[in-house]
Design a protein around this motif. Structure first.
Motif: not given
Length: 274
Positions: A37-41, A57-64, A90-96
């Protein structure tokens, strides 16, 4: 209290490779027994349905910046360097951020549930949109015949926008399995049958929707109690299958509400169908 995160900073990390396959391969969920499941929503929609992730799973900057706001019930999150997370998405504009969720076991087919039967619907966006319509209009069970896009593939999950977790989903079925339904099976046709807007629709029922080009197969059509047409006064040859599904499922729900068979108020989140 949630323990400190597991940091991933190597492209060769084994977990990163598994997650990459899960996010980008539409069949990987069957091998791994979990879905991405990718993305906040989408992740919040799962939590609202009472689904807890196996991995968060979190992107480092988003986790911070925001990761600490997520209630993870003692789970140790996985934090991936920003550049590596972009290769996972898997997205063109990756979720975080995203969740890996254990693949739910397939339930037994419930013959009396209001259902949707997907017969070779191949476009993942169409399948996800139909699942969302099924959930919105009170159809609690979806049966996917062989040849239909994987119900738990990443693209279908994104298009479903959380509807998966309020439905009973069974895939890999044959037409003979659909014959076990005890509710009337209805199918659409572009050229024959009664007009949908004038039809007295049964509740509960099942609707069959077929391949984008070929429609419902002859074998499944033979099981249908009734065939209906959607009025198209504008003169288009046909409707997209997800659009047709929305029209038909809404018509059934509206008829059931009028007859007192369905409550028009939305069901509260946090519960799964019995």
């Amino acid at each position: 209290m949630t323990s400190g995160p597991q940091h991933v900073s190597s492209r060769d990390n084994a977990l990163l490779k598994e997650l990459r396959r899960l996010a980008q391969d539409s069949h990987a969920y069957r091998k791994q027994g979990r879905v991405w499941l990718e993305g906040d929503h989408l992740c919040r929609a799962a939590l609202q349905r009472g689904v807890q992730p196996a991995l968060a799973v979190f992107q480092a900057s988003y986790w911070d910046a925001s990761g600490h706001d997520w209630a993870l019930d003692g789970m140790r999150p996985v934090v991936i360097d920003d550049t590596l997370f972009a290769t996972l998405s898997g997205l063109e504009s990756p979720a975080r951020m995203g969740f890996a969720v254990t693949l739910p076991p397939a339930p037994a087919l419930a013959p009396t549930l209001a259902s949707v039967v997907l017969d070779g619907v191949q476009d993942a966006g169409n399948v996800g949109a139909i699942l969302r319509c099924a959930s919105a209009f009170g159809f609690r069970q979806v049966l996917a015949l062989k040849g239909t896009a994987g119900l738990w593939s990443p693209k279908v999950l994104r298009a479903g926008m959380g509807a998966h977790f309020g439905l009973q989903l069974i895939e890999g079925l044959d037409v003979a399995d659909a014959a076990a339904l005890a509710v009337p099976l209805l199918a659409t046709s572009s050229h024959r049958g009664e007009w949908l807007h004038a039809a007295a629709l049964p509740w509960p029922c099942a609707w069959a929707f077929g391949h984008e080009g070929q429609g419902v197969s002859a074998a499944l059509m033979a099981l249908a109690r009734r065939s209906v047409r959607i009025a198209q006064p504008g003169g288009e040859e046909s409707l997209n299958v997800a659009t047709a599904a929305a029209v038909c499922l809404h018509a059934s729900a509206a008829s059931a509400v009028s007859a007192g068979g369905l409550n028009p108020e939305p069901k509260p989140r946090g519960t799964r169908p019995a």
